[in-house]
Design a protein around this motif. Sequence first.
Motif, PDB file in Angstrom:
ATOM      1  N   PHE A  25      63.333  19.693  52.451  1.00  0.00           N
ATOM      2  CA  PHE A  25      64.236  18.839  51.678  1.00  0.00           C
ATOM      3  C   PHE A  25      65.481  18.506  52.504  1.00  0.00           C
ATOM      4  CE2 PHE A  25      67.806  18.412  48.670  1.00  0.00           C
ATOM      5  CZ  PHE A  25      67.347  17.330  47.938  1.00  0.00           C
ATOM      6  N   ARG A  26      66.050  19.516  53.153  1.00  0.00           N
ATOM      7  CA  ARG A  26      67.286  19.277  53.907  1.00  0.00           C
ATOM      8  C   ARG A  26      67.013  18.366  55.106  1.00  0.00           C
ATOM      9  NH1 ARG A  26      71.408  23.957  56.043  1.00  0.00           N
ATOM     10  NH2 ARG A  26      72.708  22.646  57.368  1.00  0.00           N
ATOM     11  N   GLY A  29      66.242  14.852  53.936  1.00  0.00           N
ATOM     12  CA  GLY A  29      67.489  14.234  53.472  1.00  0.00           C
ATOM     13  C   GLY A  29      68.311  13.712  54.642  1.00  0.00           C
ATOM     14  N   ILE A  30      68.326  14.462  55.730  1.00  0.00           N
ATOM     15  CA  ILE A  30      69.102  14.050  56.907  1.00  0.00           C
ATOM     16  C   ILE A  30      68.409  12.867  57.591  1.00  0.00           C
ATOM     17  CG2 ILE A  30      69.842  14.772  59.204  1.00  0.00           C
ATOM     18  CD1 ILE A  30      70.003  17.667  58.027  1.00  0.00           C
ATOM     19  N   PHE A  33      68.620   9.085  56.384  1.00  0.00           N
ATOM     20  CA  PHE A  33      69.735   8.191  56.718  1.00  0.00           C
ATOM     21  C   PHE A  33      69.253   7.210  57.768  1.00  0.00           C
ATOM     22  CE2 PHE A  33      72.372  11.622  55.041  1.00  0.00           C
ATOM     23  CZ  PHE A  33      73.425  10.934  54.475  1.00  0.00           C
ATOM     24  N   PHE A 189      69.821  26.842  53.347  1.00  0.00           N
ATOM     25  CA  PHE A 189      71.132  26.635  52.738  1.00  0.00           C
ATOM     26  C   PHE A 189      72.283  26.979  53.685  1.00  0.00           C
ATOM     27  CE2 PHE A 189      68.077  27.616  49.421  1.00  0.00           C
ATOM     28  CZ  PHE A 189      68.190  26.469  48.644  1.00  0.00           C
ATOM     29  N   LEU A 197      67.454  22.229  63.523  1.00  0.00           N
ATOM     30  CA  LEU A 197      68.347  21.091  63.774  1.00  0.00           C
ATOM     31  C   LEU A 197      68.781  20.949  65.225  1.00  0.00           C
ATOM     32  CD1 LEU A 197      70.560  21.114  60.553  1.00  0.00           C
ATOM     33  CD2 LEU A 197      68.804  19.472  61.202  1.00  0.00           C
ATOM     34  N   PRO A 200      66.777  17.712  66.787  1.00  0.00           N
ATOM     35  CA  PRO A 200      67.281  16.334  66.692  1.00  0.00           C
ATOM     36  C   PRO A 200      68.705  16.179  67.211  1.00  0.00           C
ATOM     37  CG  PRO A 200      67.145  17.328  64.505  1.00  0.00           C
ATOM     38  CD  PRO A 200      66.471  18.266  65.463  1.00  0.00           C
ATOM     39  N   SER A 201      69.547  17.205  67.071  1.00  0.00           N
ATOM     40  CA  SER A 201      70.942  16.991  67.480  1.00  0.00           C
ATOM     41  C   SER A 201      71.064  16.920  69.000  1.00  0.00           C
ATOM     42  CB  SER A 201      71.878  18.032  66.865  1.00  0.00           C
ATOM     43  OG  SER A 201      71.681  19.282  67.437  1.00  0.00           O
TER      44      SER A 201
ATOM     45  N   ALA B  52      74.925  12.614  59.943  1.00  0.00           N
ATOM     46  CA  ALA B  52      74.286  13.676  59.158  1.00  0.00           C
ATOM     47  C   ALA B  52      73.815  14.799  60.071  1.00  0.00           C
ATOM     48  CB  ALA B  52      73.125  13.096  58.359  1.00  0.00           C
ATOM     49  N   ILE B  53      73.149  14.436  61.156  1.00  0.00           N
ATOM     50  CA  ILE B  53      72.646  15.476  62.076  1.00  0.00           C
ATOM     51  C   ILE B  53      73.824  16.258  62.647  1.00  0.00           C
ATOM     52  CG2 ILE B  53      71.485  15.875  64.291  1.00  0.00           C
ATOM     53  CD1 ILE B  53      69.675  13.495  63.645  1.00  0.00           C
ATOM     54  N   GLU B  56      75.517  18.521  60.038  1.00  0.00           N
ATOM     55  CA  GLU B  56      74.656  19.590  59.514  1.00  0.00           C
ATOM     56  C   GLU B  56      74.337  20.632  60.587  1.00  0.00           C
ATOM     57  OE1 GLU B  56      73.196  19.911  56.425  1.00  0.00           O
ATOM     58  OE2 GLU B  56      73.580  17.966  55.494  1.00  0.00           O
ATOM     59  N   TYR B  92      81.401  14.192  53.576  1.00  0.00           N
ATOM     60  CA  TYR B  92      79.947  14.138  53.774  1.00  0.00           C
ATOM     61  C   TYR B  92      79.249  15.182  52.904  1.00  0.00           C
ATOM     62  CZ  TYR B  92      75.399  15.152  55.722  1.00  0.00           C
ATOM     63  OH  TYR B  92      74.061  15.407  55.839  1.00  0.00           O
ATOM     64  N   LEU B  96      77.257  13.146  50.341  1.00  0.00           N
ATOM     65  CA  LEU B  96      76.053  12.616  50.975  1.00  0.00           C
ATOM     66  C   LEU B  96      75.007  13.644  51.368  1.00  0.00           C
ATOM     67  CD1 LEU B  96      77.809  10.089  53.385  1.00  0.00           C
ATOM     68  CD2 LEU B  96      76.570   9.503  51.305  1.00  0.00           C
ATOM     69  N   PRO B  98      72.164  16.472  51.700  1.00  0.00           N
ATOM     70  CA  PRO B  98      71.048  16.751  50.794  1.00  0.00           C
ATOM     71  C   PRO B  98      71.399  17.801  49.735  1.00  0.00           C
ATOM     72  CG  PRO B  98      70.299  16.717  53.078  1.00  0.00           C
ATOM     73  CD  PRO B  98      71.784  16.586  53.111  1.00  0.00           C
ATOM     74  N   PHE B  99      72.222  18.785  50.084  1.00  0.00           N
ATOM     75  CA  PHE B  99      72.605  19.813  49.107  1.00  0.00           C
ATOM     76  C   PHE B  99      73.998  19.553  48.530  1.00  0.00           C
ATOM     77  CE2 PHE B  99      69.471  22.667  51.436  1.00  0.00           C
ATOM     78  CZ  PHE B  99      68.534  22.610  50.405  1.00  0.00           C
ATOM     79  N   TRP B 101      75.059  18.776  45.620  1.00  0.00           N
ATOM     80  CA  TRP B 101      75.339  19.434  44.332  1.00  0.00           C
ATOM     81  C   TRP B 101      75.812  20.864  44.543  1.00  0.00           C
ATOM     82  CZ3 TRP B 101      71.670  23.288  44.338  1.00  0.00           C
ATOM     83  CH2 TRP B 101      70.524  23.035  45.102  1.00  0.00           C
TER      84      TRP B 101
END
Lengths: 216, 448
Positions: A25-26, A29-30, A33, A189, A197, A200-201, B52-53, B56, B92, B96, B98-99, B101
Amino acid sequence: MTLLDFARGPAMQWALIIFLAGATFRLTGILLFGRKKPLSPARGNARLEGYKTIVSRFMPNAVFHRRIGTVHIMSLAWHMGFIFVVLFFQPHIVFFEGLLGLSWPGVANSIVMPVAGITLVLLALAFLRRINHPVLKLLSGAGDFATIIVTALPLVTGMLASAHLVLKYETMLALHLLSISLFLVWVPFSKLMHVVLFLPSRKRLGEKLGYKGVKA
Amino acid sequence: MSMDKEMQDSFAMFYGMSQSLKGLVEPVDMEDEERVRKAKQVFLNKANRDTAINLEACVRCGLCAEACQFYIASEDPKYTPIAKLDLMKRVYQRELSPFRWLHRIFTPDITIGDLREFQPKVFDECTMCGRCSMICPMGIDIAEMVHTSREAMVEAGLMPSELDYMCREQDGEGTIFGANEELLNFRLNDLKEKHGVEIFVDKPGSDVMMLTSGLDIHLFTDALLGTIRTLDHLKVNWTLCSHAFEAANFGLLAGSDKTQKHITMRIVDAATEMGVKTVLTPECGHTYPAMRWAAAEISGKPLPFEVMTVSEFFGRQVMEGKLKLKKIPGDKVVTLHDPCKVGRHGGVFDEPRAIIKELGLKLNETESNRELNFCCGGGAGNFLVQSAAPVRKLGFQTKMKEVNKTGAEALLVSCGSCRLNFEAGKLNTGDTIQVDSIAALVGENLPD
Ligand code: SF4
Ligand code: SF4
């Protein structure tokens, strides 16, 4: 159901589900974009530099060695030690075989245990650095300390279980499995998500600089 | 060549002028809620996959501080690069990620107090040099996000007044420091009379449209002269454009989208109309990424011309054997400053080095060179901002430590604002190294 049954069964299953669903999901979500394609003619090979950067960032450029060499080596050693213990401790291989149907040769306990010990010491040093270094004091929040604890628990419980110390073996093993479940649940989380990550970063910086003909 | 008497006088005048822009424009009047709303809107509108990348992936290891000129000189954690992005990150995370909330429970919304607190962090305390990205184990592009944060400040009416003044002048008159067409013509005629160079303005059918800058028109005339001489020597079919000669883009430096677009399109339209093959940017660092990388995005289509900066253009001629230069006698040892915007953000490294070799100079590189080079300390318009003076000094200190270690007699630069910053820094610290323009050196050493 004993504690060990619970840890081996539903706890681990749920942890794996939360880990996979949360991380997906995370990440999705990223990646959902958008991003515009550049319109200027490139000077270099962006894609190639992107892939190169994924690898090259494992070692800092020589010009930074004086300032961050020690920290970097400790961090690299910690990551390698952790991966080594996860992958080459014999009981872990049995666990992976049950989960994935794949197995590989393990390493003797007389090697794995000292490596786990060193890894734990390195983690303790990282913790001390985080509470003492002015930059890290500024940057750190509760999540960073929680991450250290959540990462340390499987190491501590694992070492105690295999050394048959403190608690009954079964109980310690159950705690070890529960701590792994906690670790898995914590990944999506927290900053532990960097295990995915970093790909991609690093790649993206490499691409951006590579497009301009600059080595990242 | 060191500064002659005439240039020293111009420097004193120009430096005085450049340091007295504060307060020349009225602060922007806006309700606090409106400022916060507008800043947030920028963060939200500008967010893309890269943002975002980047936001995060940070592991809060703090290593980025170890690459930043300001932290290195002071060891003050407030200069930690990633900490400059806290506001952007909060917006962000809350709106924006994903988490979101979950983040909303723990992450406070940004306030006007936060905006005011962070204003100096993204202006005075960062030159968007990008060096921190070179050390970050995750490869996070901090400079790019500082630029977005500057844009947010601009929309919130919180741009430093010096940069606001420059943007307004560029938006209105199209000039910087009052260097208008009249002053340009005066300067060109002066160069023509004193040095016998041929000058072309608005010449139809030209291949190359050369840009210049108020800095060169007022002060670094040697760079302007060197460029013209070399173009003449190479028999390049060049021209200046009377209504689009100013290369500087304070919109890009300050983070004003509107000004950046306006200035960029003036040049793009003029060059397109003239049908030139090449737009040649002067020794003005940020002009290069503004035209070489950003202009096509702003136009919404690929440019019908190529963009080169002078050191790149002349360096390529040298590398291709088309430009021979006289050797400078005396085994002179020099060092080179790769301006961040031309080097790390531009990819021009080999060309100036080819020129130095062709001039017979011995190049002693600074320990950090090419893509790892240190900023001069005053980049991204900070050389004009009064409140940035103490921070500028820190950056200059870091840079000069490496420069002095090279044992070079001269520091070569191909960016006017870096050069200005070096000259100003020397005044403050007592450093004495000679600072030379590459274009000027080329022009002075053309074969007879
Ligand atoms: S070096 Fe990179 S990952 Fe580490 S704190 Fe700085 S931005 Fe974050
Ligand atoms: S971009 Fe340069 S000045 Fe800004 S934080 Fe990074 S290293 Fe420091």
